[in-house]
Structure formats: structure tokens, C-alpha cells
Design a protein around this motif. Structure first.
Motif, short mmCIF file in Angstrom:
data_model
loop_
_atom_site.label_atom_id
_atom_site.label_comp_id
_atom_site.label_asym_id
_atom_site.label_seq_id
_atom_site.Cartn_x
_atom_site.Cartn_y
_atom_site.Cartn_z
N LYS A 111 -4.38 -1.34 -7.97
CA LYS A 111 -5.55 -0.46 -7.94
C LYS A 111 -5.10 0.95 -7.52
CE LYS A 111 -9.14 -3.92 -7.04
NZ LYS A 111 -8.29 -5.10 -7.18
N PHE A 112 -5.65 1.95 -8.20
CA PHE A 112 -5.25 3.34 -8.00
C PHE A 112 -6.47 4.13 -7.52
CE2 PHE A 112 -3.90 7.58 -8.93
CZ PHE A 112 -2.50 7.55 -8.90
N PHE A 113 -6.31 4.88 -6.41
CA PHE A 113 -7.41 5.63 -5.82
C PHE A 113 -7.03 7.11 -5.71
CE2 PHE A 113 -7.59 1.33 -4.24
CZ PHE A 113 -8.94 0.98 -4.28
N VAL B 115 0.86 -1.18 0.00
CA VAL B 115 0.00 0.00 0.00
C VAL B 115 0.89 1.23 0.00
CG1 VAL B 115 -1.77 1.30 1.19
CG2 VAL B 115 -1.85 -1.20 1.22
N ASP B 116 0.73 2.10 -1.00
CA ASP B 116 1.49 3.35 -1.11
C ASP B 116 0.54 4.53 -1.00
OD1 ASP B 116 3.98 2.14 -1.52
OD2 ASP B 116 3.58 1.86 -3.65
N ASN B 117 0.86 5.45 -0.11
CA ASN B 117 0.11 6.69 0.02
C ASN B 117 0.94 7.83 -0.56
OD1 ASN B 117 -2.37 5.94 1.59
ND2 ASN B 117 -0.81 5.17 2.99
N ILE B 118 0.35 8.58 -1.50
CA ILE B 118 1.06 9.60 -2.25
C ILE B 118 0.45 10.97 -1.95
CG2 ILE B 118 1.76 10.37 -4.56
CD1 ILE B 118 1.31 7.45 -5.49
N MET B 119 1.33 11.93 -1.71
CA MET B 119 0.88 13.31 -1.50
C MET B 119 1.69 14.21 -2.43
SD MET B 119 0.82 15.56 2.03
CE MET B 119 -0.26 14.36 2.79
N GLN C 297 -3.28 10.49 -3.22
CA GLN C 297 -3.60 9.29 -3.97
C GLN C 297 -3.13 8.07 -3.18
OE1 GLN C 297 -1.14 10.62 -7.14
NE2 GLN C 297 -2.82 11.37 -8.39
N ARG C 298 -3.66 6.93 -3.56
CA ARG C 298 -3.29 5.67 -2.90
C ARG C 298 -3.22 4.57 -3.95
NH1 ARG C 298 -6.63 4.10 2.26
NH2 ARG C 298 -5.19 5.64 3.13
N ILE C 299 -2.20 3.72 -3.85
CA ILE C 299 -2.04 2.58 -4.74
C ILE C 299 -1.95 1.32 -3.90
CG2 ILE C 299 -0.60 1.51 -6.52
CD1 ILE C 299 0.46 4.25 -7.23
N ASN D 259 -13.95 13.29 1.51
CA ASN D 259 -12.87 12.59 2.22
C ASN D 259 -12.96 11.07 2.02
OD1 ASN D 259 -10.49 12.85 3.73
ND2 ASN D 259 -11.56 12.22 5.60
N GLN D 260 -13.38 10.68 0.79
CA GLN D 260 -13.49 9.27 0.45
C GLN D 260 -12.52 8.94 -0.69
OE1 GLN D 260 -17.63 8.63 -0.49
NE2 GLN D 260 -18.15 8.14 1.64
N TRP D 261 -12.03 7.68 -0.66
CA TRP D 261 -11.14 7.21 -1.72
C TRP D 261 -11.99 6.66 -2.87
CZ3 TRP D 261 -6.24 8.52 -1.59
CH2 TRP D 261 -5.62 8.76 -0.36
#
Length: 464
Positions: free
Chosen positions: A115-117, A51-55, A72-74, A124-126
Motif C-alpha cells: 500500500k502506497f500513501f 514500513v518505509d517512510n520516504i522524503m 510518502q509511506r509504503i 497532515n493526513q496520510w
């Protein structure tokens, strides 16, 4: 040059990995010394969850101060399953000669589901982004027949082998229409080794071998990865494997506690795989993919020395200087590049107490050319400990890679309208601990045979 935009992108992630191996082996011996038949079946399953969290923050836009934040989140769910079936037969002809033959099949399936969110700042939802979400399945089969004959006539010993491989591959990009690509090919891999003994302390060796490096699955995936919108990448499903013809001529000299080996080598690679980058000045986006060069070659000299100052201490050092030449004249890019470079290694192994061995390894690789620039230097030091237990039937190992955290993967690229410097620092300082229990010594013998057979011809892995 005026700065028009500044993007700060930070990625933080967690990853879990696991692997399971199951081995089943059979060995039959005969009355004739050295004659045997072995069979092995190996099942391996690897899995990885990440799980990667991107800012990403934009702080300038055409000189006007703004403050835009994208989150974003992958999520990645990767699985690999592999079955290898292999059988080998060894038949001594006389004291100096023998014949070997075998068969090996490898079935491998890789399933990469990413999966990319995007975060909706209002709710405040993905929300899943179908334009970037990607699932890629790669299926590969390699079937090989091989044989080897060795003999010694006077002071000259020789070995000749031939390996025939049929490879079947299927790439399935399941998030795209018409995303299925197939590439099937047949290959032959001859090898020859000749040794001339001048005395028990000195000899000359010549070798020729043909090898294969298959493209990695992720370099075949045609899906365009927009996770970094300014640096997008995609694979090339039409990539071919690269074939290497290697020639070596060496002189080996022994003393009481020292040995020295000098080797002159030449390696010619057809369809060499390289990264290739283009730049769109209108959008400021760099695109990276992979292609086959027309050819690549390297030639140079390698020096290897071994020294045992004490019974409990062994030193091994090597240094290699060579020239790299890359050429795509008549290909897709019309590019070429060349450079002199070198690398070196130093290993120190000490058995300090009751079968406790400590090994320190230092490696250095100088900058080396690629088709659009060069890869920067890489250097690191690794540490390993090994202790035999349970009357030497068991072994405990501890290894720490890159103990000084210096291993980086940096490169410079040049092309029409762009100059790019990439600095990549992965998590390389990692500790590994393991335990091995041997039911009998034949497990190691089978592993050595398996490695020898793979080195004599094709390579079922995806490294290149």
C-alpha cells in the motif's frame, strides 16, 4: 552540462520477518542392506511486514531556487506458504550398482500486498494512492518424477538419471483488470556422471546435467512501481524459465593432507533472464523490466584446493576464470555483450575447543557483463561459529554475514540516450543465531537426499 534539477530522496524503513517449518517423515528399511523407502511432508510459512517512510526534496528547478518537499509511506505485507511432499525408494542391485526412484510435489503461494500513501501537507493526513498501491498473488505447482541408476565396472563408475517435471503457474495482479497470466510447461532433465580411477589418489570426472531457473515472482508482476518516479520498474508476466546445459571435465588428485581439483566447464543457457532498461528523454524517467535473451553462455577453468595443516584446521580455496557471452540477436533487443571475468573463495574452518568450530569465509566476484553494461565487483567476509551440545544431539550456531559491511550491488548500464550508474547498499551485516536438536541421524540423511534430488533436475525456487 547544466544542472536543471536536483532531487534528494531518502527512505527509512523497519521490517519484521518470521518463518515456521513443520516436518513429518517416515522411513522403512528392509532386510537387504541399503534398501529403503522414505516419505516426507514439509510445510513452510514465511511472513514479512515492512514500513518505509520516504522524503523527497527538490532544490532546483530550471535554475530557479525552490524548496518542494514530498513525503510518502509504503507498507508491505508479504506471505509465502509452501507444501512439499516427497517419496524416495533406493534398491541396491549388487555391491557396485543400485537403482533409485522418487516423486516430489511442491505447492507454493506468494501474496504480496503493498500500500502506497501520500502525506497531505494541509491536513497532515496520510492518503492512500490507488495508482501505486499493488497486490500480487503468485501460485506455483511443480510435480516431478525422477530415477537414477549407478554402477561400477572395473575402474570406471557412472551414474545416469532422468527427471520429468510438470509446472503449473498463475500470476494474479489483483489491482488491474485482466491481470491474470498463466504459464504451464513440461520439462525433462537428464544427467550423466562418469569417473575413471587411475589410482586411489587420482581420477578423472566428466558430467553433464540440465537445470532450470524459474523467474522470481516479483520479476513477473506487471504492475508499474512508481515509488521512485524517476526510476520506475515493472515485471514481465510472459517471462519464461531459463534452462542451463552444463558440461564439466575435471581431474582430481589427493595427497596425505591435500587435494587439488582442476575443472574445465561450459554452460549454455537458453532464454536467459536479464534486466532491461529504457530512457525517456522527454520526461527524464528510466524504466526497468525483465526479458528473456535468446542465449547466454560461459566457459572457463576452475581450480579448487584443500589443505589440512593440522587435524583441527582445514583450508579450502577456489579460483575460477571464465568468459561470459550474452546474445539477443533475433530477439527483442538485438543486443550482445561479452567479458572475461573471475571469482574466488577462501574458507578456513578451525575446531578450537570441545567441538567448537569457527569458520571464516571470504568471497570475491570481479565485474561481470550483463546485456546493457556490467555488474560491478562484489566482495565480503562472513563469520560462523558452531558448538555441539547435549552429547552431540544439539547444535548451537552463530553466523555474522558481511562482517566488514562491504557487500554492495552496483552496476552500470548503457543504452540509447542514457548512461546510468546504480549504487545499491542493502543491510548485509546481519547476525543469525540458531539451535538444532536431532531426534535421530535420519533427519540429516533425508535432507541430503532432498538436496541431491533437487540438484539433479529442476529448481523449485525463484532464484535466477
Amino acid at each position: 552540462m547544466n544542472l536543471t534539477r536536483l532531487n534528494l530522496r531518502e527512505t527509512r524503513g523497519t521490517e519484521g520477518d518470521g518463518v515456521m517449518d513443520y516436518n513429518l517423515g517416515y522411513r522403512r528399511t528392509f532386510d537387504q542392506k541399503g534398501r529403503e523407502w522414505t516419505a516426507d511432508v514439509i510445510y513452510t510459512e514465511r511472513f514479512s511486514d515492512e514500513v518505509d517512510n520516504i522524503m523527497q526534496r527538490t532544490t532546483l528547478d530550471m535554475g530557479l531556487p525552490v524548496d518542494r518537499m514530498n513525503q510518502q509511506r509504503i507498507t508491505s505485507d508479504d506471505k509465502t506458504r509452501r507444501i512439499v511432499a516427497q517419496s524416495d525408494y533406493v534398491h541396491p542391485i549388487n555391491e557396485d550398482s543400485r537403482f533409485e526412484a522418487g516423486y516430489r510435489s511442491s505447492f507454493q503461494l506468494l501474496d504480496n500486498d503493498n500500500k502506497f500513501f501520500d502525506l497531505n501537507p494541509e491536513t497532515n493526513q496520510w492518503l492512500i494512492n490507488d495508482n501505486v498501491t499493488n497486490r500480487f498473488v503468485y501460485d506455483e505447482q511443480v510435480h516431478a518424477l525422477y530415477s537414477n541408476y549407478s554402477n561400477k565396472i572395473g575402474s570406471v563408475s557412472f551414474q545416469a538419471g532422468l527427471r520429468a517435471e510438470q509446472t503449473l503457474t498463475k500470476s494474479d495482479q489483483r489491482t488491474q483488470d485482466n491481470g491474470v497470466f498463466r504459464n504451464d510447461y513440461f520439462s525433462l532433465f537428464p544427467s550423466v556422471f562418469v569417473t575413471k580411477d587411475f589410482s586411489p589418489e587420482s581420477k578423472v570426472q566428466f558430467s553433464y546435467s540440465r537445470r532450470i531457473n524459474r523467474p522470481r515472482a516479483w520479476s513477473l508482476n506487471p504492475f508499474i512501481d512508481y515509488s521512485d518516479t524517476l526510476n520506475i520498474r515493472s515485471g514481465n508476466p510472459e517471462l519464461l524459465p531459463e534452462f542451463i546445459n552444463s558440461y564439466e571435465l575435471g581431474y582430481l588428485k589427493y595427497w596425505d593432507n591435500t587435494s587439488f581439483n582442476t575443472t574445465v566447464f561450459y554452460r549454455r543457457t537458453n532464454d536467459q533472464i536479464q534486466r532491461f532498461r529504457t530512457f525517456d528523454a522527454a520526461t527524464g524517467v528510466t524504466s526497468t523490466t525483465f526479458l528473456n535473451l535468446a542465449s547466454g553462455s560461459s566457459y572457463g577453468v576452475e581450480l579448487v584446493g584443500t589443505y589440512n595443516p593440522y587435524k583441527w584446521w582445514r583450508l579450502n580455496a577456489s579460483v575460477s576464470g571464465f568468459r561470459v557471452e550474452l546474445n539477443d540477436a533475433g530477439g527483442d533487443t538485438e543486443l550482445s555483450n561479452d567479458q572475461w571475468t573471475w571469482n574466488s573463495k577462501l574458507n578456513s574452518t578451525m575446531t578450537v575447543w570441545k567441538d567448537l568450530a569457527i569458520q571464516v569465509s571470504a568471497n570475491y566476484r570481479a565485474p561481470m557483463a550483463d546485456i546493457q553494461g556490467q555488474m560491478q565487483e562484489i566482495y565480503a567476509v562472513d563469520l560462523g561459529l558452531k558448538k555441539d551440545v547435549l552429547n552431540k544431539k544439539g547444535t548451537i550456531t552463530l553466523r555474522v554475514s558481511d562482517i566488514f559491511d562491504t557487500r554492495e550491488f552496483n552496476f552500470e548500464s548503457f543504452g540509447p540516450g542514457f548512461e546510468q550508474t546504480n549504487n545499491n547498499k542493502r543491510q548485509t551485516r546481519i547476525a543469525f543465531i540458531g539451535f538444532t536438536y536431532r531426534l535421530n541421524s535420519e533427519d540429516n540423511n533425508r535432507e541430503r537426499r532432498r538436496q541431491r534430488d533437487e540438484q539433479g533436475g529442476g529448481d523449485d525456487g525463484f532464484d535466477y
